[in-house]
Write an enzyme that holds these catalytic residues in place. Structure first.
Site, mmCIF file in Angstrom:
data_model
loop_
_atom_site.group_PDB
_atom_site.id
_atom_site.type_symbol
_atom_site.label_atom_id
_atom_site.label_comp_id
_atom_site.label_asym_id
_atom_site.label_seq_id
_atom_site.Cartn_x
_atom_site.Cartn_y
_atom_site.Cartn_z
ATOM 1 N N ARG A 50 0.819 -1.218 0.000
ATOM 2 C CA ARG A 50 0.000 0.000 0.000
ATOM 3 C C ARG A 50 0.848 1.263 0.000
ATOM 4 N NH1 ARG A 50 -4.542 -2.396 4.129
ATOM 5 N NH2 ARG A 50 -5.785 -3.366 2.502
ATOM 6 N N LYS A 233 -20.060 -17.994 0.530
ATOM 7 C CA LYS A 233 -21.506 -17.915 0.754
ATOM 8 C C LYS A 233 -22.270 -17.188 -0.334
ATOM 9 C CE LYS A 233 -21.385 -18.125 5.718
ATOM 10 N NZ LYS A 233 -21.518 -17.379 6.953
ATOM 11 N N GLY A 389 -9.668 -10.067 -1.533
ATOM 12 C CA GLY A 389 -8.474 -10.551 -0.846
ATOM 13 C C GLY A 389 -7.989 -11.925 -1.264
ATOM 14 N N GLY A 412 -13.269 -4.467 0.184
ATOM 15 C CA GLY A 412 -14.664 -4.067 0.383
ATOM 16 C C GLY A 412 -15.123 -3.040 -0.638
HETATM 17 P P1 AMP Z 1 -15.324 -15.033 0.448
HETATM 18 O O1 AMP Z 1 -14.702 -14.227 1.538
HETATM 19 O O2 AMP Z 1 -16.810 -15.088 0.508
HETATM 20 O O3 AMP Z 1 -14.787 -14.680 -0.919
HETATM 21 O O4 AMP Z 1 -14.915 -16.521 0.735
HETATM 22 C C1 AMP Z 1 -13.589 -16.953 0.761
HETATM 23 C C2 AMP Z 1 -13.530 -18.216 1.542
HETATM 24 O O5 AMP Z 1 -14.334 -19.191 0.913
HETATM 25 C C3 AMP Z 1 -12.138 -18.799 1.635
HETATM 26 O O6 AMP Z 1 -11.715 -18.710 2.963
HETATM 27 C C4 AMP Z 1 -12.339 -20.251 1.215
HETATM 28 O O7 AMP Z 1 -11.674 -21.157 2.036
HETATM 29 C C5 AMP Z 1 -13.825 -20.430 1.332
HETATM 30 N N1 AMP Z 1 -14.314 -21.538 0.496
HETATM 31 C C6 AMP Z 1 -14.166 -21.700 -0.818
HETATM 32 N N2 AMP Z 1 -14.679 -22.885 -1.198
HETATM 33 C C7 AMP Z 1 -15.199 -23.476 -0.107
HETATM 34 C C8 AMP Z 1 -15.851 -24.715 0.152
HETATM 35 N N3 AMP Z 1 -16.098 -25.563 -0.826
HETATM 36 N N4 AMP Z 1 -16.205 -24.980 1.404
HETATM 37 C C9 AMP Z 1 -15.954 -24.112 2.401
HETATM 38 N N5 AMP Z 1 -15.345 -22.928 2.229
HETATM 39 C C10 AMP Z 1 -14.966 -22.613 0.986
#
Ligand code: AMP
Length: 431
Positions: A50, A233, A389, A412
């Site tokens: 940064r 999610k 990230g 974000g």
């Molecule tokens: P996000 O912050 O929503 O982009 O999610 C990132 C996180 O999703 C990472 O820490 C990954 O480990 C998790 N992730 C990706 N695929 C899976 C999965 N099949 N089951 C559980 N967590 C997952």
């Protein structure tokens, strides 16, 4: 197609300046940068990305005969906390900028130091978040505070925030916002201060680069345009997915989100991450995509593990038929091959979110393959934007950070921009 709000505000009564043309000679520029760098327990910087990113903007002001007043936050202090002092980074800024950096121990008491600045001088203000007024949120409220007390505390901090902003603005002749990472926050230094510089406000090079890259994808993409959205999610990515459905030709969905879709479609997902309350949302995404002519690609085959650990036993199975005691942890090679075909046939590609639990090396193969394919697509002339990230970490780990077209620095802020929201830090400069 729905166009995003960026650009609509260009017809305004104020002049938005451009850092490359602005005449800084004899002027003092107050620059909001993102120096929120990670420090170890000896207060050494463990990643200076940064700081390096802000240098072209800072150098431009000095080269054009201006003086600098640099302001930033560091961490999430609850008041004055020595461990969050920007003092820790003075040496790094001096080394990269090639100039001596003066320091103001209190960002509200820098009048004399700011007044004495000569062209070429640099003053760094202490952490803005030592004051609650920077974020405009009350601090120290009792856990059992009533709604009335909360309301009164909020009104009090908002009232004193005006004086805070006015004081910061009084130090300078012009304002530059180069902190994309906080552009989604309507804080004193990222948005409110701009009104004191109606004709002398501008983006720095980081902001310019981010806006240009995102708009290359959202406003004027070469087609086909493909978005790869991974992560854990549906609930946290639905804002982006909904917005992108109006823009993209192809939507690749990977990661933990897949299982909510598959279960909603009647599949068996074993112990996989699944948001039961988002099944309708997932089905709605699929029907909207169909209506809008967007092709959706979900990981149809996955690597499933019998435990959420790197050394778990694994099988490859259809993502809609996972044994009861297994959970999906990565996109399987067959699914990755399909994603690869779609990506390499695209001219513009946006990637946000891993397609597996990439923190565990055995389940990082799908995510690494996406990074590899993005590099190849870039070599073939596609525009590739990586943001968020985890996806940024994946391209960086693979050594491809400079082999894709653009890597966004703002987690974000980037996500909110992709959701089609107006970012206060951008609107304040344009308005
Ligand atoms: P996000 O912050 O929503 O982009 O999610 C990132 C996180 O999703 C990472 O820490 C990954 O480990 C998790 N992730 C990706 N695929 C899976 C999965 N099949 N089951 C559980 N967590 C997952």
């Amino acid at each position: 197609m729905r166009s995003i709000p960026f650009g609509q505000k260009l017809l305004t009564k104020h002049i938005m300046q451009n850092i490359s043309n602005y005449d800084f000679s004899g002027k003092k520029a107050i620059v909001r940068v993102d120096f929120n760098v990670p420090l170890n327990d000896k207060f050494e910087i463990t990643d200076d990305t940064r700081i390096r990113a802000a240098i072209p903007t800072l150098k431009k002001v000095l080269e054009k005969g201006g003086a600098l007043i640099i302001m930033s936050h560091l961490g999430r202090p609850k008041g004055v906390e020595a461990k969050y002092s920007l003092k820790h980074i003075i040496g790094a800024v001096e080394a990269k900028l090639g100039a001596k950096v003066q320091f103001a121990d209190d960002c509200m008491k820098a009048d004399a130091q700011a007044a004495a600045l000569k062209p070429g001088d640099v003053l760094l203000l202490e952490n803005l978040r030592f004051y609650a007024e920077e974020e405009g949120k009350p601090r120290g409220l009792a856990a059992d505070a009533s709604d009335e007390e909360k309301k009164a505390a909020k009104a009090a901090v908002k009232a004193s925030q005006k004086e805070f902003v006015k004081k910061l603005a009084s130090y300078a002749d012009c304002y530059i916002n180069d902190a994309f990472g906080t552009a989604h926050r309507a804080h004193a230094s990222t948005a409110l201060i701009a009104e004191y510089f109606p004709n002398d406000k501008m983006f720095g090079y980081v902001m310019e680069g981010e806006i240009k890259a995102i708009n290359t994808v959202l406003e004027s993409p070469q087609r086909p345009l493909t978005a790869i959205i991974g992560g854990s999610k549906v609930s946290s990515k639905i804002g982006i997915i909904s917005h992108l459905l109006d823009l993209v030709d192809n939507l690749v969905i990977g990661g933990g989100m897949v299982y909510t879709f598959k279960k909603a479609l009647g599949g068996k997902v074993g112990k996989s991450l699944c948001e039961d309350d988002q099944q309708d949302v997932a089905l709605n995404v699929l029907s909207e995509a169909k209506k809008k002519g967007v092709k959706v690609y979900l990981s149809d085959t996955v690597v499933a593990a019998d435990d959420f650990s790197n050394d778990a036993n694994t099988i490859i199975c259809p993502s809609n038929n996972i044994p009861d005691d297994y959970e999906g942890v990565d996109a399987a090679p067959e699914a990755v091959a399909k994603f690869r075909e779609v990506i390499l046939a695209s001219k513009t590609i946006l990637w946000n979110g891993p397609v597996g639990v990439f923190e565990m090396p055995n389940f990082a193969k799908g995510t690494n393959a996406i990074a590899q394919t993005l590099k190849e697509a870039t070599d073939k002339g596609a525009f590739t934007l990586v943001g968020g990230g985890d996806s940024v970490a994946a391209v960086t780990q693979m050594g491809y950070a400079d082999k894709v077209s653009y890597v966004s620095t703002g987690g974000g802020a980037m996500l909110e921009y992709l959701e089609g929201k107006v970012l206060p830090g951008i609107a304040a400069i344009q308005g």
